[in-house]
Design an enzyme around this catalytic site. Structure first.
Site, PDB file in Angstrom:
ATOM      1  N   GLU A 168      -7.405   5.017  -2.910  1.00  0.00           N
ATOM      2  CA  GLU A 168      -6.709   5.254  -1.655  1.00  0.00           C
ATOM      3  C   GLU A 168      -7.613   5.171  -0.430  1.00  0.00           C
ATOM      4  O   GLU A 168      -7.833   6.182   0.278  1.00  0.00           O
ATOM      5  CB  GLU A 168      -6.010   6.623  -1.706  1.00  0.00           C
ATOM      6  CG  GLU A 168      -5.038   6.762  -2.864  1.00  0.00           C
ATOM      7  CD  GLU A 168      -4.296   8.116  -2.874  1.00  0.00           C
ATOM      8  OE1 GLU A 168      -4.632   8.998  -2.078  1.00  0.00           O
ATOM      9  OE2 GLU A 168      -3.368   8.266  -3.684  1.00  0.00           O
ATOM     10  N   GLU A 367      -1.101   6.521 -10.071  1.00  0.00           N
ATOM     11  CA  GLU A 367      -0.724   7.909  -9.786  1.00  0.00           C
ATOM     12  C   GLU A 367       0.748   7.949  -9.425  1.00  0.00           C
ATOM     13  O   GLU A 367       1.246   7.077  -8.702  1.00  0.00           O
ATOM     14  CB  GLU A 367      -1.472   8.497  -8.581  1.00  0.00           C
ATOM     15  CG  GLU A 367      -2.872   8.938  -8.839  1.00  0.00           C
ATOM     16  CD  GLU A 367      -3.535   9.535  -7.596  1.00  0.00           C
ATOM     17  OE1 GLU A 367      -2.822  10.154  -6.764  1.00  0.00           O
ATOM     18  OE2 GLU A 367      -4.757   9.373  -7.474  1.00  0.00           O
TER      19      GLU A 367
HETATM   20  O1  IFM Z   1      -4.201  14.862  -5.281  1.00  0.00           O
HETATM   21  C1  IFM Z   1      -4.035  13.627  -4.672  1.00  0.00           C
HETATM   22  C2  IFM Z   1      -4.979  12.613  -5.251  1.00  0.00           C
HETATM   23  O2  IFM Z   1      -6.304  13.015  -5.161  1.00  0.00           O
HETATM   24  C3  IFM Z   1      -4.841  11.305  -4.512  1.00  0.00           C
HETATM   25  N1  IFM Z   1      -3.475  10.883  -4.473  1.00  0.00           N
HETATM   26  C4  IFM Z   1      -2.481  11.829  -4.062  1.00  0.00           C
HETATM   27  C5  IFM Z   1      -2.624  13.115  -4.853  1.00  0.00           C
HETATM   28  C6  IFM Z   1      -1.568  14.134  -4.400  1.00  0.00           C
HETATM   29  O3  IFM Z   1      -1.722  14.417  -3.046  1.00  0.00           O
END
Ligand code: IFM
Length: 454
Positions: A168, A367
């Site tokens: 990210e 994710e």
């Molecule tokens: O916890 C975070 C993760 O580190 C990166 N993506 C989003 C998740 C939830 O906010």
């Protein structure tokens, strides 16, 4: 809704994900150096509950137990991140043997249980020594990142085949340097995009370094993409959607997959001159061919044109510099505890964003998950809302496959409750509940549902 594992190919990768600073703890062990998050968490008011990742889930000491939980869940992959300051405590120089040894033991424990490691090299924990030299605003950090990636691949490439360079980079750039909600907590407006460029350049250098060290490695990068919709078809709302899609998606997708920045986004940022002054070879390095794209999907933005004057003040800086006036609408759909609207079909939108640009590129959801206020009742965590969130998003994955999208795997965020950055321990995303007093792990109902599904 019917959902069946048979909706997915037999070689589909099923995983859970975590990140080093969120779970490991042991921040002063194994020769680890300080990171920007150790520093940021100590600033009064930076973290909602005043906590830090010092202990977190103590995964550093309990990883064998956690790998056992993954095996019981039936997952076939684990996406973890490597803490750069464990490998290079000061961000430069030789690899720290204790740091390497920890990740080797973790990868070996996974392999012994038939779980494939996916290692992310940068999930936001920059060595503090590099921040002292300008962090991601300093072009040299990209070079340092390439070196670190090369060391990690050389030392661990026999046990880790799947590498993710960055997690990210939008967050690292715009939450780290524009809104200041994340480490290093800077608020420099549009110049946060310089950090984005150096992160992307670092990604390109890391891809090259990993391939040099381990020619057969499977290398990708993870972007947090959003489905972005205009509230209406008015010119103003369409422009709002163009701006937010530009900053959150295209500013990262286009240089990686198409070899060029979107001109309209650089214009919105007012940074065309700065970008044009970089060596033209940067574009080629950033677009180094990758083997897969990881996508973190959580939500959709429905946006509208706002007042033309900027709303940014020194106390409340925007994470969308140059487009501060765009309004994010509440359309009334249910939200998670993070306040993120739930739009499972947006997952297909973001897969399409990548697929349209690179039709042959394998895609992973690296994710996806939801925070809810968990209640422990008689030792059970009946998290029906989270279970439903997973079910709906897995149904969207199945739909994506039916549409012919090259989706190869899905990683639930997260394996265990953990340190949710600026929210500290007030937000729980785990399939597994963690009692932070005792470090006891309890599989939630959503975790049991996921295991049954698998
Ligand atoms: O916890 C975070 C993760 O580190 C990166 N993506 C989003 C998740 C939830 O906010």
């Amino acid at each position: 809704m019917t959902l069946d594992r048979a909706d997915f190919p037999s070689d589909f990768v099923w995983g859970t994900a975590t990140a080093a600073y969120q779970v490991e703890g042991a921040t002063n062990e194994g020769g680890r150096g300080p990171s920007i998050w150790d520093d940021f968490a100590r600033h009064p008011g930076a973290i909602a509950d005043g906590s830090s990742g010092d202990i977190a889930d103590d995964h550093y000491h309990r990883f064998v137990e956690d790998v056992g939980i993954m095996a019981d869940l039936g997952v076939t992959a684990y996406r973890f991140s490597i803490a750069w300051p464990r490998i290079q405590p000061q961000g430069v120089g030789a690899a720290n043997p204790d740091g390497i040894s920890f990740y080797r033991r973790l990868a070996e424990a996974l392999l012994q249980r038939g779980i494939t490691p996916f290692a992310t090299l940068y999930h936001w924990d920059l060595p503090l020594a590099l921040e002292d030299r300008g962090g991601w605003l300093n072009r040299d950090t990209a070079e340092r990142f390439g070196d670190y990636a090369g060391f990690a691949a050389a030392e661990l490439g026999d046990v880790v085949t799947n590498w993710i360079t960055l997690n990210e980079p939008w967050c690292s750039s715009f939450l780290g340097y524009a809104s200041g909600e994340h480490a290093p907590g800077k608020r420099i407006g549009s110049r946060a995009s310089h950090a984005a460029h150096h992160l992307l350049l670092g990604h390109g250098r890391a891809v090259a370094a990993i391939r040099e060290a381990r020619p057969t490695a499977n290398v990708g990068v993870t972007l947090n993409l959003y489905s972005v919709r205009p509230a209406t078809q008015s010119t103003g709302d369409l422009d709002a959607a163009r701006r937010i899609d530009g900053l959150q998606n295209r500013l990262f997708l286009d240089p990686i997959l198409l070899g060029r920045y979107p001109a309209d986004v650089l214009h919105d940022l007012g940074e065309e001159e700065w970008f044009a002054a970089n060596p033209s070879t940067d574009a080629v390095e950033i677009a180094a061919p990758i083997d897969f794209l990881g996508i973190n999907y959580y939500s959709r933005h429905v946006v509208a044109a706002g007042p033309t004057t900027t709303t940014t003040t020194t106390t409340e800086a925007s994470s969308n510099p140059g487009s501060e006036s765009v309004q994010f609408l509440d359309t009334g759909v249910p939200r998670t505890q993070m306040g993120w609207p739930i739009h499972p079909d947006g997952l297909i939108d973001v897969l399409e964003l990548a697929h349209d640009r690179s039709p042959d590129l394998p895609l992973y959801i690296t994710e996806n998950g939801a925070a809810y206020e968990d209640v422990v009742t008689g030792g059970e965590i009946v998290d029906e809302e989270r279970r439903r969130y997973f079910e709906q998003h897995l149904a969207a994955c199945a739909d994506a496959l039916r549409r012919g999208l090259p989706l190869k795997g899905y990683f639930a965020w997260s394996l265990i409750d953990n340190f949710e950055w600026a929210w500290g321990y007030t937000r729980r995303f785990g399939l597994v509940y963690v009692d932070y007093e005792t470090q006891r792990r309890t599989v939630k109902h959503s975790g049991r549902w996921f295991a049954n599904f698998l």
